[in-house]
Motif scaffolding. Structure first.
Motif, short mmCIF file in Angstrom:
data_model
loop_
_atom_site.label_atom_id
_atom_site.label_comp_id
_atom_site.label_asym_id
_atom_site.label_seq_id
_atom_site.Cartn_x
_atom_site.Cartn_y
_atom_site.Cartn_z
N SER A 241 0.88 -1.37 0.17
CA SER A 241 0.01 0.10 0.04
C SER A 241 0.70 1.21 0.10
O SER A 241 0.36 2.39 -0.12
CB SER A 241 -0.97 -0.01 1.34
OG SER A 241 0.09 -0.05 2.62
N SER A 287 -3.38 5.78 -1.12
CA SER A 287 -2.32 5.19 -0.35
C SER A 287 -2.24 5.96 0.96
O SER A 287 -2.14 5.41 2.29
CB SER A 287 -0.78 5.45 -0.91
OG SER A 287 -0.01 5.19 -0.19
N VAL A 307 -4.27 -0.33 -4.05
CA VAL A 307 -3.50 0.73 -4.23
C VAL A 307 -2.21 0.27 -5.22
O VAL A 307 -1.73 0.61 -6.28
CB VAL A 307 -2.59 1.26 -2.87
CG1 VAL A 307 -1.42 1.97 -3.38
CG2 VAL A 307 -3.81 2.02 -2.08
#
Lengths: 374, 263
Positions: A241, A287, A307
């Motif tokens: 992420s 993010s 992400v």
């Protein structure tokens, strides 16, 4: 953003301005793929590694958001953070969560000083996307564990002090049962052979790691025996992420803008650049929202997969977009324009972005499961 | 500043009660007067008006909650626009005059939340449909080809949500931008550009997975897709916003562009 995070950002920028002065473009373009132990040590001295780890173990005791700020500034500036990246991102947090007190006191301060390089031993020759099929086995002995098998695509194994490895320790009804995580001392364990694999760019960064009756001590086990799968799933949320999933090509973008500034840009070039900035801004928002969830103690596996899937597709599109915007070919020669060198490097490296940390198909499978479709 | 959890709960309950999929065509047939009246009774149009002026005294993250829910539940009427006109200080008559456009960039900001909501609504509708619809002896949700498309759809919707939410947060922190130099301008540009840009793949996948039934009036996808196709061009197309962002980035260079993205 809170003022604390923004003042930290100014500190990091000032540090990087100074520390990156003599780092060549070829290294800055690789960024978190480039290992530079001296740079990592300087980052450690400045207190920028282990920023969110507890103070009592040498960490910074700050928030996930503040850590995010340090990461994105390093990536945007092309800091060669590869030597400490995995330790800071996932191995340190794993040890803090599951390691013994003794282990935390021994290892975490060294990670924070930027002195330790970690690698992640997950994939095997016959177990890539299907990670749960892995076969490298850690068998119990009277005093610990005996390991046999092979890990592959292990980034930095040839430089690393430690590997966090996932081994089979038992059999369960489901294939993802009976797996356990271990801390392997790569430099002081007989029976481990590390063979670098050259990539299409001629670099040696990933490896084959052979375990041939390698003996590990009892306390090499991290966390709960046979519960490694759940631990790995948490770890992968950290791995997937972060801002490195959409900022890997930032050096290319940084070289592209000045070229357009000098040569002038038509309407279509401006639109294309604007779309790139918009994608960057939106991915950053995604993010950041995962960082906020981590801060709240959640383990956002689904959001992390989103992400990474969208981020890597964006990164991989950049070399092509750049060539549409400016008519200059990629050129790896040292006397070529920095833009052309960056374009060359990114064109060649781009295929790796979507394979490290889980392929797009696997990530989308995780998202589909999160939607209740599987 | 986060949205008021009590407001989130109230909005979800009221919208779910009044805009269930089976009631949607009825709610739209009446032009949304009933729903809008109910929302006004609850004071949802007054969310951005200070308490001392009789409003709710909320912030832009609260406004996002309402605008996003209006998109996600395919709310009829013009509650989001009325909410913005109330913030502008308009009285009831002018606030409810749907004909006049909103000022820029507030209109673009609002549309981004509505688009993010409508995209999420399509994710939910389409996920439910493909779990029910059976072909080749099983629900089509069990086919990897469908799963991969659904994951892509959900990712786009998540991206729209995050970009729009970020823009509302930026306006809360730095104020409604007065020019391109203002701090929150870029966040709004990013949100409107990205949300408009993603309308195409979002509607393409949602309609594609539904097949012919999704093209019928009865199924009700039009309450999401028709507004999406309208909104993406209102208050600046994605190309318009992208061009403005791109020109600024090229003039400012990489350092200043990065600084603007991270303010």
């Amino acid at each position: 953003m809170p003022e604390g995070a923004q003042s930290l950002r100014r500190e990091v920028r000032a540090f990087l301005d100074d520390a990156l002065r003599d780092v060549p473009l070829s290294e800055r373009a690789l960024s978190w793929d480039a290992c530079n132990p001296d740079f990592s040590r300087r980052m450690g001295e400045a207190g920028f590694i282990g920023l969110s780890f507890p103070v009592e173990y040498g960490g910074g005791g700050r928030t996930q958001l503040e850590r995010f700020v340090v990461l994105e500034e390093c990536l945007a500036a092309g800091a060669p953070t590869g030597f400490h990246w995995f330790a800071d991102r996932q191995s340190g947090p794993l040890i803090l969560r599951y390691g013994s007190e003794e282990l935390k006191r021994r290892i975490i301060p060294l990670i924070c000083r930027g002195e330790l390089c970690f690698c992640i031993g997950m994939s095997e020759p016959d177990s890539g996307s299907d990670l749960a099929s892995l076969r490298t086995r850690a068998a119990r002995t009277s005093s610990g564990w005996r390991v046999n098998g092979t890990k592959i695509w292990t980034t930095n194994a040839h430089r690393a002090h430690y590997m966090i490895a996932l081994f089979r320790t038992g059999e369960g009804q489901r294939r993802n049962e009976g797996l356990s995580q271990f801390l392997v001392d790569l430099r002081n364990t007989p029976g481990i052979r590390i063979a670098p694999i050259r990539d299409i760019a001629g670099r040696e960064h990933f490896n084959e790691v052979h375990f041939e009756d390698a003996l590990l001590a009892e306390d090499a086990l991290i966390g709960v025996e046979n519960e490694g799968w759940a631990q790995v799933t948490e770890e992968l949320a950290l791995e997937r992420s972060g801002p490195e999933r959409y900022l890997s090509c930032q050096a290319l973008f940084n070289e592209l803008l000045p070229i357009l500034g000098e040569r002038g840009a038509g309407d279509s070039a401006a639109v294309a650049v604007g779309r790139i900035v918009a994608q960057l801004g939106a991915l950053r928002a995604m993010s950041l929202s995962v960082a906020a969830m981590l801060e709240d103690g959640e383990s956002p596996a689904l959001e992390a997969a989103m992400v990474k899937d969208m981020g890597t597709r964006f990164e991989q599109s950049l070399p092509r977009l750049a060539q549409e915007i400016v008519d200059l070919p990629p050129d790896g020669a040292e006397d070529a324009l920095p833009y052309q060198q960056a374009l060359h490097l990114m064109t060649v490296l781009a295929p790796s972005f979507s394979l490290r940390g889980g392929s797009g198909e696997i990530l989308r499978g995780i998202i589909a499961r999160g939607l209740g479709l599987r | 500043m986060r949205a008021d959890p009590l407001l989130v709960e109230t909005v979800e309950r009221m919208f779910a009660e009044n805009l269930a999929p089976e009631n949607l065509s009825e709610a739209h047939r009446s032009g949304g007067a009933g729903f809008t009246a109910l929302a006004r009774e609850m004071g949802l149009d007054m969310v951005l008006v200070p308490q001392e002026q009789g409003g709710y005294g909320g912030g832009w993250p609260d406004a996002f909650v309402i605008a996003e829910a209006c998109g996600r539940y395919a709310a009829p009427g013009a509650l989001p626009e009325i909410m913005i006109r109330r913030w502008l200080g308009h009285g009831a008559d002018r606030a409810e005059d749907g004909a006049s456009p909103l000022p820029m960039p507030a209109g673009a900001l609002l549309r981004s939340a509505q688009m993010a909501g409508a995209a999420q609504g399509l994710v939910e509708r389409t996920a439910a449909y493909c779990s029910e619809r059976r072909q080749f002896g099983r629900p089509i949700a069990k086919f990897q080809a469908v799963q991969q498309q659904m994951a892509e759809l959900a990712g786009y919707a998540g991206c729209m949500q995050a970009a729009s939410q970020q823009a509302f947060a930026a306006v809360q922190e730095h104020g409604m931008p007065e020019s391109e130099e203002s701090v929150a301008w870029l966040a709004i540009a990013v949100a409107k550009c990205r949300c408009s840009e993603l309308v195409h793949p979002v509607t393409q996948i949602a309609h594609g997975v539904h097949g012919a039934i999704g093209f019928t009036e009865e199924m009700g996808l039009q309450y999401f897709s028709l507004p999406l196709w309208r909104w993406r061009a209102e208050y600046g197309r994605d190309a318009d916003w992208a061009e403005a962002v791109g020109r600024r980035a090229i003039a400012a260079g990489p350092g200043a562009t990065w600084a603007a993205l991270t303010r």
